[in-house]
Design a protein around this motif. Structure first.
Motif, PDB file in Angstrom:
ATOM      1  N   ASN A   1       0.845  -1.201   0.000  1.00 43.59           N
ATOM      2  CA  ASN A   1       0.000   0.000   0.000  1.00 43.59           C
ATOM      3  C   ASN A   1       0.868   1.233   0.000  1.00 43.59           C
ATOM      4  O   ASN A   1       1.945   1.220   0.581  1.00 43.59           O
ATOM      5  CB  ASN A   1      -0.912   0.006   1.229  1.00 43.59           C
ATOM      6  CG  ASN A   1      -2.153  -0.819   1.008  1.00 43.59           C
ATOM      7  OD1 ASN A   1      -2.830  -0.658   0.004  1.00 43.59           O
ATOM      8  ND2 ASN A   1      -2.442  -1.695   1.941  1.00 43.59           N
ATOM      9  N   PRO A   2       0.424   2.295  -0.616  1.00 49.52           N
ATOM     10  CA  PRO A   2      -0.782   2.395  -1.417  1.00 49.52           C
ATOM     11  C   PRO A   2      -0.579   1.796  -2.810  1.00 49.52           C
ATOM     12  O   PRO A   2       0.548   1.514  -3.209  1.00 49.52           O
ATOM     13  CB  PRO A   2      -1.008   3.900  -1.528  1.00 49.52           C
ATOM     14  CG  PRO A   2       0.369   4.489  -1.485  1.00 49.52           C
ATOM     15  CD  PRO A   2       1.157   3.589  -0.557  1.00 49.52           C
TER      16      PRO A   2
ATOM     17  N   ALA B   1      -5.620   2.721  -0.684  1.00 47.27           N
ATOM     18  CA  ALA B   1      -4.907   2.097   0.436  1.00 47.27           C
ATOM     19  C   ALA B   1      -5.932   1.763   1.511  1.00 47.27           C
ATOM     20  O   ALA B   1      -6.642   2.658   1.986  1.00 47.27           O
ATOM     21  CB  ALA B   1      -3.850   3.033   0.997  1.00 47.27           C
ATOM     22  N   ASN B   2      -6.018   0.489   1.840  1.00 51.59           N
ATOM     23  CA  ASN B   2      -6.967   0.033   2.851  1.00 51.59           C
ATOM     24  C   ASN B   2      -8.364   0.562   2.511  1.00 51.59           C
ATOM     25  O   ASN B   2      -8.900   0.219   1.488  1.00 51.59           O
ATOM     26  CB  ASN B   2      -6.493   0.409   4.251  1.00 51.59           C
ATOM     27  CG  ASN B   2      -5.109  -0.159   4.543  1.00 51.59           C
ATOM     28  OD1 ASN B   2      -4.810  -1.292   4.174  1.00 51.59           O
ATOM     29  ND2 ASN B   2      -4.265   0.614   5.168  1.00 51.59           N
TER      30      ASN B   2
END
Length: 117
Positions: free
Chosen positions: A41-42, A102-103
């Motif tokens: 990530n990202p 990201a997430n």
């Protein structure tokens, strides 16, 4: 996910950002980094205008970007489900667009400089 479901997500995303739906042609290639399979990530993506047998997309994982000519590996779009299925909904954004995920975070924006290559 079926092709119809992916197309629906792509159309919805393009509508959200008030941009034309610009799907990728089958058989075209994109540039992607090897670390993308490691769930780094990202995840970043940007789209230049298509050229030759490419569709203009470059995808990489992490914060770092490199001008090294070996930074990206060229793959056919049909293999993106093996490499990074979570980005499929972004791939109908037209040239000049970028994304970062990201997430639970998602950012999508237009970058005019991507059109000047």
């Amino acid at each position: 996910m079926s092709n119809k479901e992916i197309e629906s997500l792509q159309r919805s995303l393009c509508g959200k950002y008030d941009t034309p739906y610009c799907p990728i042609l089958e058989g075209t290639k994109l540039g992607i980094t090897l670390n993308i399979k490691e769930n780094i990530n990202p995840i970043n993506g940007l789209r230049h205008p298509p050229e030759g047998k490419t569709n203009g997309w470059y995808i990489w994982g992490g914060e770092d970007f490199s001008d090294d000519p070996n930074f990206f590996k060229s793959i056919h779009i049909e293999h993106i489900t093996e490499w990074c299925p979570q980005i499929q909904k972004f791939l109908a954004l037209p040239p000049g667009w970028r994304f970062l995920i990201a997430n639970n975070y998602e950012d999508v924006w237009f970058d005019e400089s991507l059109l000047d290559i």
